[in-house]
Motif scaffolding. Structure first.
Motif, PDB file in Angstrom:
ATOM      1  N   LEU A  87       0.844  -1.198   0.000  1.00 18.10           N
ATOM      2  CA  LEU A  87       0.000   0.000   0.000  1.00 18.10           C
ATOM      3  C   LEU A  87       0.876   1.244   0.000  1.00 18.10           C
ATOM      4  O   LEU A  87       1.716   1.406   0.898  1.00 18.10           O
ATOM      5  CB  LEU A  87      -0.909   0.016   1.233  1.00 18.10           C
ATOM      6  N   PRO A  89       0.842   5.600  -1.621  1.00 19.71           N
ATOM      7  CA  PRO A  89       0.074   6.589  -2.389  1.00 19.71           C
ATOM      8  C   PRO A  89       0.498   6.670  -3.856  1.00 19.71           C
ATOM      9  O   PRO A  89      -0.237   7.218  -4.677  1.00 19.71           O
ATOM     10  CB  PRO A  89       0.334   7.911  -1.656  1.00 19.71           C
ATOM     11  N   LEU A 130      -0.152  -0.491  -4.670  1.00 16.52           N
ATOM     12  CA  LEU A 130      -1.564  -0.094  -4.761  1.00 16.52           C
ATOM     13  C   LEU A 130      -1.832   1.148  -3.920  1.00 16.52           C
ATOM     14  O   LEU A 130      -1.385   1.252  -2.781  1.00 16.52           O
ATOM     15  CB  LEU A 130      -2.430  -1.250  -4.242  1.00 16.52           C
ATOM     16  N   LEU A 132      -4.947   3.897  -2.539  1.00 17.05           N
ATOM     17  CA  LEU A 132      -6.390   4.080  -2.358  1.00 17.05           C
ATOM     18  C   LEU A 132      -6.867   5.320  -3.099  1.00 17.05           C
ATOM     19  O   LEU A 132      -8.013   5.391  -3.518  1.00 17.05           O
ATOM     20  CB  LEU A 132      -6.678   4.237  -0.863  1.00 17.05           C
ATOM     21  N   TYR A 135      -4.161  10.966  -2.101  1.00 18.45           N
ATOM     22  CA  TYR A 135      -3.990  11.686  -0.845  1.00 18.45           C
ATOM     23  C   TYR A 135      -3.053  10.840  -0.002  1.00 18.45           C
ATOM     24  O   TYR A 135      -2.884   9.649  -0.255  1.00 18.45           O
ATOM     25  CB  TYR A 135      -5.322  11.905  -0.119  1.00 18.45           C
ATOM     26  N   VAL A 136      -2.439  11.466   1.005  1.00 20.25           N
ATOM     27  CA  VAL A 136      -1.449  10.734   1.795  1.00 20.25           C
ATOM     28  C   VAL A 136      -2.021  10.418   3.171  1.00 20.25           C
ATOM     29  O   VAL A 136      -2.398  11.316   3.927  1.00 20.25           O
ATOM     30  CB  VAL A 136      -0.142  11.544   1.926  1.00 20.25           C
ATOM     31  N   GLY A 139      -0.463   6.039   7.207  1.00 22.73           N
ATOM     32  CA  GLY A 139       0.092   4.689   7.074  1.00 22.73           C
ATOM     33  C   GLY A 139      -0.766   3.882   6.128  1.00 22.73           C
ATOM     34  O   GLY A 139      -1.859   4.312   5.737  1.00 22.73           O
ATOM     35  N   GLY A 140      -0.291   2.705   5.788  1.00 22.03           N
ATOM     36  CA  GLY A 140      -1.037   1.863   4.852  1.00 22.03           C
ATOM     37  C   GLY A 140      -2.254   1.189   5.480  1.00 22.03           C
ATOM     38  O   GLY A 140      -3.113   0.661   4.760  1.00 22.03           O
TER      39      GLY A 140
HETATM   40  N1  ADE Z   1      -0.260   4.997   2.421  1.00 25.76           N
HETATM   41  C1  ADE Z   1      -0.299   6.323   2.607  1.00 25.76           C
HETATM   42  N2  ADE Z   1      -1.190   6.899   1.801  1.00 25.76           N
HETATM   43  C2  ADE Z   1      -1.764   5.900   1.066  1.00 25.76           C
HETATM   44  C3  ADE Z   1      -2.754   5.856   0.054  1.00 25.76           C
HETATM   45  N3  ADE Z   1      -3.362   6.952  -0.392  1.00 25.76           N
HETATM   46  N4  ADE Z   1      -3.069   4.658  -0.460  1.00 25.76           N
HETATM   47  C4  ADE Z   1      -2.442   3.540  -0.046  1.00 25.76           C
HETATM   48  N5  ADE Z   1      -1.511   3.527   0.901  1.00 25.76           N
HETATM   49  C5  ADE Z   1      -1.158   4.690   1.465  1.00 25.76           C
END
Ligand code: ADE
Length: 223
Positions: A87, A89, A130, A132, A135-136, A139-140
């Motif tokens: 995971l 960003p 991958l 989501l 945006y940040v 953590g995952g």
């Molecule tokens: N870790 C930090 N931001 C994330 C995001 N947007 N998607 C997946 N993992 C992340």
């Protein structure tokens, strides 16, 4: 049974969401098993460090390659056919189509990072990166929980009504379906569309399809 594994420094993050509603029932019914693997258990040395500062300077800490790769190896040993997803960003965007693909596999392993990210060399040990969304997160873990939830509800026999998953797929992979209404008929002057009270099922179905199409169109414009 579908096997999900989560590599994380914070297994407790998942306790509450997996103990609610649909995921809770899916686990109890044996449709899915979710096992957390604590990355820190694979750290070596006196301080069991899992993070370190970046070469070249700069802010923050990075997840070290040794404990993370050792945890990935443990996950592959436990589930030899597992699909390992990191995971981040900067990864590929998670979609409903991906959720549908993942549940066709025997197992998925979700690797969650903390701090500013991972040592880049870890990428060579995963099957996919991958995200989501753009945006940040801190953590995952929240991203992994969303992926788990989206997959679990699609597993066979998990949703209460077998129709629900089928309906999902006919409205563009479940992204957007039609508007729904329940009692009362009038709420603060806002009425339920009369067609839904007509008892004419053909008309209701046509209205729903039309509304779903309008939503998909609107969604594309907003993108
Ligand atoms: N870790 C930090 N931001 C994330 C995001 N947007 N998607 C997946 N993992 C992340």
């Amino acid at each position: 049974m579908f096997h999900a594994q989560v590599l994380t420094l914070f297994p407790e993050f998942f306790d509450s969401p997996l103990n609610c509603s649909i995921p809770k029932r899916a686990i109890a019914d044996g449709a899915v098993a979710v096992d957390c693997i604590q990355i820190r258990d694979f750290a070596t040395g006196k301080h069991k460090n899992v993070d370190d500062s970046p070469y070249g300077g700069g802010p923050g800490m990075l997840m070290k390659a040794e404990p993370v790769v050792a945890a990935i190896r443990e996950a592959r040993k436990r589930q030899p056919n597992t699909h390992v997803v990191m995971l981040t960003p900067t990864g590929n965007k998670f979609t409903q189509a991906k959720a549908l693909k993942y549940i066709e596999k025997d197992s998925i392993t979700l690797l969650c990072g903390r701090y500013e990210g991972f040592d880049e060399r870890i990428v060579d040990y995963v099957d996919e990166e991958l995200s989501l969304g753009d945006y940040v997160l801190s953590g995952g873990e929240p991203a992994a929980m969303c992926v788990l939830d989206a997959m679990i509800r699609l597993l066979p026999d998990v949703l209460g009504s077998p129709e629900s998953a089928v309906l999902d797929s006919f409205t563009e992979d479940g992204m957007l379906d039609w508007p729904h209404y329940t009692r009362p008929e009038v709420f603060e002057g806002k009425v339920v569309p009369p067609v839904l009270l007509s008892g004419n099922h053909a008309k209701i179905e046509a209205w729903r399809k039309e509304q779903a199409k309008l939503r998909i169109k609107k969604h594309k414009v907003n993108k």
